[in-house]
Design an enzyme around this catalytic site. Structure first.
Site, PDB file in Angstrom:
ATOM      1  CG  ASP A  80      -9.872 -32.572  58.735  1.00  0.00           C
ATOM      2  OD1 ASP A  80      -8.895 -32.461  59.496  1.00  0.00           O
ATOM      3  OD2 ASP A  80     -10.909 -31.887  58.885  1.00  0.00           O
ATOM      4  CD  GLU A 138      -9.509 -28.512  63.581  1.00  0.00           C
ATOM      5  OE1 GLU A 138     -10.050 -27.869  64.497  1.00  0.00           O
ATOM      6  OE2 GLU A 138      -9.369 -28.051  62.438  1.00  0.00           O
TER       7      GLU A 138
HETATM    8 NI    NI Z   1      -6.108 -26.553  61.213  1.00  0.00          NI
END
Ligand code: NI
Length: 393
Positions: A80, A138
């Site tokens: 991401d 994340e």
């Molecule tokens: Ni990172």
């Protein structure tokens, strides 16, 4: 085998860079990585692998060597991007306003695709299974890792260990950083509302001052870290936002505060949550007000399992040369790879991407973040080697 892997990495280097630039130009925010996941799945299919989607925008695939059941190692890349407006003027600049791969997850993804290519070429020469985890979100609570684990990413087949890498703009390209044991912090967000009774600032006898209560709470909370916790466990508690929306002569009814609490021990983390609440509520009550203390639990702390980390470090030394392996310091940032580390043996290492001569020095999460792309070939080859060594252990 090291030479063979380095050769394969060199051959794939152009493709890995092209993939990274494609991902960099087309970043997607956490939990919205639909095109990224399709791109990853297409690349894996081109290798005749059978990728599966998990957690909506995550992708998992396995590469089976001989005796695939004998041992399983997982390799993880996060995919991401961040809500940041890119300031770099490069050919692969983000094409999406206000979205940018400013934490190198494009590099992690492209590197792991390169690793997949290398391992796929070598699947007749190793025993066991490599599980490739392309993980979404994340950067955003509750973290893609926690969802993938709930959906069974650590089952069928169940890896004995998991390895992840993260770019490091403070480490020169060509070098790799390791740390055994605790490495990154748990991250909890604190939301505090102190209620009193507002009024004229010149007539304190008629009010319950939430500003004064909040001030006492801020100071007292520091003793949770300095007096309740063993000095051997790292911890930090910071209040970064305080809103008392009165005026020079007006005391407001309430004060809101926000902060972060980070540490590296799960038992202590739970105790600290209770202590913080008790202290804040007790102070507010003793001063005639009240306090609502909400903790948004974030990622756990990240622990690099010592035996695994020693094996991985030894393997990396063989691959990179002793002079290119460095020790990492503790880092109070959070990382959702920590969820895996709470479940199975895990090792999270840092891949140097800094190049001062070329001006590539900006930190992660900044609009000028970039990497020296020669790190990609290193990362892809190294991870392939680490996986094979781990399967052999
Ligand atoms: Ni990172």
């Amino acid at each position: 085998m090291i030479e063979k892997i380095k050769q394969l990495a060199k051959l794939s280097a152009d493709q890995i860079v092209a993939n990274r630039r494609h991902l960099h130009a087309n970043p997607e925010l956490s939990f919205q990585e639909f095109n990224t996941a399709s791109f990853v799945a297409a690349q894996l299919k081109a290798l005749q692998l059978s990728p599966e989607f998990m957690a909506n925008t995550g992708v998992v695939a396995v590469i089976e060597g001989k005796k695939p059941q004998s041992r399983v190692v997982a390799l993880r890349a996060d995919i991401d991007a961040l809500p940041i407006m890119e300031a770099n003027e490069v050919s692969y600049k983000s094409t999406k306003q206000g979205v940018m791969h400013a934490c190198g997850h494009d590099a992690h993804t492209a590197s792991l695709l390169g690793t997949a290519h290398i391992l796929n070429e070598l699947k007749d020469s190793f025993e066991g299974t490599v599980k490739l985890i392309f993980q979404p979100a994340e950067e955003k609570a509750p973290g893609g890792a926690s969802i993938m684990i709930k959906e069974g990413v650590l089952q069928n087949p169940a890896p004995q260990s998991i390895i992840g890498q993260h770019v490091a703009p403070q480490i020169p390209v060509g070098k790799i950083g390791f740390r055994e044991g605790m490495y990154m912090a748990s991250t909890d967000e604190l939301f505090i509302t102190v209620r009193g009774k507002g009024g004229h600032a010149a007539m304190p006898e008629f009010i319950i001052d939430p500003v004064l209560i909040a001030s006492h709470i801020i100071v007292a909370l520091q003793q949770v870290v300095s007096r309740n916790l063993s000095p051997k466990i790292p911890a930090v508690l910071s209040i970064g936002r305080i809103i008392a929306n009165g005026a020079t002569n007006v005391i407001p009814n309430e004060v809101t505060m926000e902060g972060t609490f980070r540490t590296m021990n799960e038992e202590w983390r739970a105790i600290a949550h209770t202590r913080m609440k008790k202290i804040a509520e007790g102070i507010a009550e003793s001063m005639g007000g009240s306090c609502e203390f909400t903790i948004m639990k974030g990622y756990p702390f990240l622990v690099n399992e010592p035996a695994l980390t020693r094996r991985v470090r030894k393997a990396a030394t063989d691959f990179m040369g002793q002079e290119n392996i460095i020790d990492l310091d503790l880092w109070m940032a959070g990382e959702d790879f920590a969820f895996y580390s709470q479940q199975i043996d895990a090792c999270f290492y840092r891949l140097g991407t800094r190049n001062e001569a070329r001006g590539i020095v900006s930190g992660v999460h900044t609009p000028t973040f970039d990497i020296d792309e020669s790190a990609l070939e290193i990362g892809a080859g190294l991870m392939a080697w680490l996986a094979l060594e781990e399967l052999r252990s």
